[in-house]
Design an enzyme around this catalytic site. Structure first.
Site, PDB file in Angstrom:
ATOM      1  N   LYS A 109      24.809 -67.760  -7.536  1.00  0.00           N
ATOM      2  CA  LYS A 109      24.089 -67.408  -8.767  1.00  0.00           C
ATOM      3  C   LYS A 109      22.593 -67.191  -8.546  1.00  0.00           C
ATOM      4  CE  LYS A 109      27.480 -67.559 -11.782  1.00  0.00           C
ATOM      5  NZ  LYS A 109      27.901 -66.290 -12.423  1.00  0.00           N
ATOM      6  N   GLU A 131      22.719 -67.811 -20.600  1.00  0.00           N
ATOM      7  CA  GLU A 131      23.938 -68.471 -21.060  1.00  0.00           C
ATOM      8  C   GLU A 131      24.563 -69.120 -19.831  1.00  0.00           C
ATOM      9  OE1 GLU A 131      23.949 -65.297 -20.140  1.00  0.00           O
ATOM     10  OE2 GLU A 131      25.540 -65.460 -18.639  1.00  0.00           O
ATOM     11  N   SER A 398      31.978 -68.979  -2.970  1.00  0.00           N
ATOM     12  CA  SER A 398      30.845 -68.655  -3.842  1.00  0.00           C
ATOM     13  C   SER A 398      30.020 -69.870  -4.264  1.00  0.00           C
ATOM     14  CB  SER A 398      31.346 -67.915  -5.079  1.00  0.00           C
ATOM     15  OG  SER A 398      32.354 -68.670  -5.711  1.00  0.00           O
TER      16      SER A 398
END
Lengths: 416, 272
Positions: A109, A131, A398
């Site tokens: 991210k 969000e 990830s």
């Protein structure tokens, strides 16, 4: 190191098809998907963002600044790791893991939030909103906001706040204001609705960092561009370590940002097969899953046209997944396009399969994966079995699983 | 001439302002919605905006969100909305109905079926919050063939160049969003409204109505003085929230609920 890009015989072979996967077009569409579907108040803001990004992305200085942050703050490049014991279990293809779990803040991210924070800075915005579902994107947003001294407000579904308490506290430590969203299904989609409402209200000074390759144009494009560092590195590392391109790529797909980041730099390499793994929840034959590409249909939500979990009346369905980060009824529009073009195969792993892969990777390799990434590991292990020895698979790891240990313990009846 | 154009012409001729209440179809249930619609007309509504319930109303504030949730708890989908419109139309031939909502339910129904259902139910126009003109070509063609008005929003953030584009795609009336924010927020910046309405007037002869943030007779009057009419949504939906969800209500309760519209009518009629 026996080979590199310029001498690999596979390179340049398929140049005639190079345009096939180029997207989005000038109006933000990937074939029939994507576009701009937001209220009039926000149109000027997304158009301004598209304009600024179009200009900055042509400047080498912008990418230099980003690369420097990625190297010195995020800790890139992330390793490509040969998982020997995991490979032995399948007795098939070699399994390599792209270690996005080793990034600062523990997931892919941050690649995106670092990039978007740079855009916010160039646009002179003083406030950031985001969000979050699992809290990973919220933490990554709060992190870059702290670093740039920007005010940060993170919207999170009330149910997710309970599920992901440690990440909520991390965001607060980083100085972010975490707003509990009590409307609708009280999860990620509702957090996104609330962030859109905030943005419409505070559009003058606020930058909205969307966490995945969804939302109105230009978000699917710019988030993808920021995540493509995963695939570019993986490509170079594969060639350096194995002398060639991998045979298959596997990544989990919620909104799909880690997957598109890995896949995109390989789209024109026809020899590379790609698998996007959605959250199968309790099974695709039940309503309790979050797999719009496997079991949904095209519709419009959160600014773009894409595959959705929607009922016959056009209402968005509540989704279910063991992992909060995949618990979303939509998916990035480029994935919808790649599905229709049959370039990427979209499959699903159930909660149970993901949980079992979570343990396998932890026990065999000493790596605790995020529950999201565990879906990719589950499918990758199965795929490896069906492939030949000597073939190579890259699974995108990830994120790391520290945030999930309480969930896993609870599911298995263990009191911490 | 469409029913909306006819009503707008009449208002112009009589030097009157358009009063447009918004209510969520099926809030708190279909039978009550129908009674409310008739009562709104009785208290002076010229046009009725009927909200299509959608699970993710990202342009709406908390009051309308809750109205939508009440309607969805009774499984009010587009099919039920058309049923309500038709029931109203059987008893009222002159008050235009404009549907207002989000695109997904319409996409899932299919544009052609949606357009045909509009005709069959006697619906006159539609405003789709998350469908900007650039994405509207296909639906716009289908609606134009059927003489159904397609209404777009103009916001305080809309650039002059974009206003021109919107004006060209709009029929019926232009809906000016009075504030940056969601439905039901507080309206504060009157100067910007005045300035933007003046600019819109130069671009179009369409009637211009103002909505978002109009709560009572005073704000109704202030906004109507600047425009051809006003929309009242959240202030009405807030009253509807106080009705129970039983199918039938006493006449006086329905009339009390719609009082905010009656008071706005008086305020609008006082404008000279």
């Amino acid at each position: 190191m026996s080979n590199n890009e310029s001498t690999d015989p596979e390179f340049g072979k398929h140049e005639s098809s190079n345009m096939e996967f180029k997207g989005p077009d000038s109006s933000g569409h990937f074939g029939p998907y994507g576009g701009i579907f937001v209220g009039e108040t926000l149109i000027a803001a997304v158009e301004e963002l598209a304009e600024v990004y179009d200009r900055l992305s042509k400047e080498s200085g912008f990418w230099r600044e980003l690369d420097s942050d990625l190297a010195h703050y995020v800790g890139r490049p992330s390793p490509l790791y040969f998982a020997e014991r995991l490979t032995e279990v399948g007795a098939g293809a070699n399994i390599y893991l792209k270690r996005e779990d080793l990034n600062h803040t523990g997931a892919h991210k941050i690649n995106n939030t670092i990039g978007q924070a740079l855009l916010a800075k160039h646009m002179g915005k003083t406030r950031i909103i985001a969000e979050t579902g699992a809290g990973q994107h919220g933490v990554a947003s709060a992190t870059v906001a702290a670093r740039l001294g920007l005010e940060c407000c993170v919207y999170m579904g009330a149910d997710d706040i309970i599920r992901q308490a440690p990440n909520v506290y991390r965001m607060k430590l980083l100085g972010a204001h975490v707003v509990s969203v009590e409307s609708g299904s009280r999860t990620l989609k509702d957090a996104m609705n609330e962030a859109l409402r905030d943005w419409a209200t505070n559009v003058d000074n606020t930058y909205y960092i969307i966490g995945t390759v969804a939302g109105p144009h230009p978000y699917p494009q710019l988030v993808r561009d920021f995540q493509c560092v995963i695939g570019r590195e993986a490509k170079g590392q594969s060639i350096a370590q194995t002398g060639r391109l991998p045979d298959a790529l596997v990544a989990c797909v919620g909104g799909g940002s880690n997957a598109i980041g890995l896949f995109h730099p390989f789209l024109e390499d026809e020899s590379v097969t790609m698998y996007g793994v959605e959250a199968g929840g309790n099974g695709l034959d039940t309503p309790e899953h979050a797999a719009p590409l496997c079991a949904g249909k095209p519709g419009v939500l959160h600014g773009n046209r894409t595959y959705l979990m929607t009922d016959e009346g056009g209402q968005i369905m509540e989704t279910h997944s063991i992992s909060a980060g995949l618990d979303y009824p939509g998916v990035g529009p480029e994935h919808s396009w790649l599905k229709d073009l049959k370039r990427v195969k979209y499959v699903a792993a159930t909660d149970k399969e993901a949980l079992s892969a979570f343990h396998d990777l932890t026990e065999l390799e000493g790596i605790i994966p995020a529950l999201e990434s565990s879906h990719a590991v589950a499918y990758g292990m199965q795929l490896a079995k069906e492939m030949k020895r000597g073939q190579n698979i890259i699974i995108n790891l990830s994120g790391r699983g520290d945030k999930d240990i309480e969930t896993v313990a609870r599911l298995e009846g263990i009191k911490l | 001439m469409s029913r909306i154009q006819l009503i707008a012409e009449q208002a112009k001729h009589n030097n009157a302002k358009l009063l447009i209440p918004y209510t969520v179809a099926g809030d708190p249930n279909i039978a009550t919605s129908l009674s409310l619609m008739h009562e709104l007309v009785a208290q002076g509504a010229d046009i009725i905006e009927l909200g299509i319930p959608f699970s993710d109303p990202s342009s709406d504030g908390p009051v309308i969100q809750r109205g939508v949730e009440r309607a969805l708890s009774k499984k009010t989908n587009l099919t039920e909305v058309f049923g309500l419109a038709l029931a109203f139309r059987r008893q009222n031939k002159h008050t235009p109905i404009v549907l207002m909502g989000y695109l997904n339910p319409i996409e899932i129904m299919g544009y052609e079926k949606f357009a045909n259902e509009m005709v069959a139910a006697g619906v006159d126009g539609v405003l789709i919050v998350d469908m900007p003109p650039a994405e509207s070509e296909k639906l716009s063609g289908l609606l134009a063939e059927r003489d159904i008005d397609l209404i777009f929003l103009v916001a305080p953030t809309t650039t002059p160049c974009r206003s021109k584009e919107i004006v060209q795609c709009t029929t019926g009336y232009l809906y000016y969003v009075s504030l940056k924010g969601v439905t039901g927020a507080a309206l504060t910046d009157f100067d910007s409204v005045t300035k933007n309405i003046t600019k819109l007037r130069e671009l179009s002869d369409l009637p211009i109505v103002i909505g978002f943030g109009i709560k009572d007779a005073d704000s109704a009057r202030a906004m109507a003085e600047l425009s051809d009419g006003i929309v009242i949504g959240s202030a009405l939906v807030e009253k509807i929230a106080q009705l129970g969800d039983q199918e039938s209500h006493e006449k006086s309760r329905i009339s009390q609920t719609c009082e905010v519209i009656g008071l706005a009518r008086q305020a609008l009629n006082d404008i000279k």
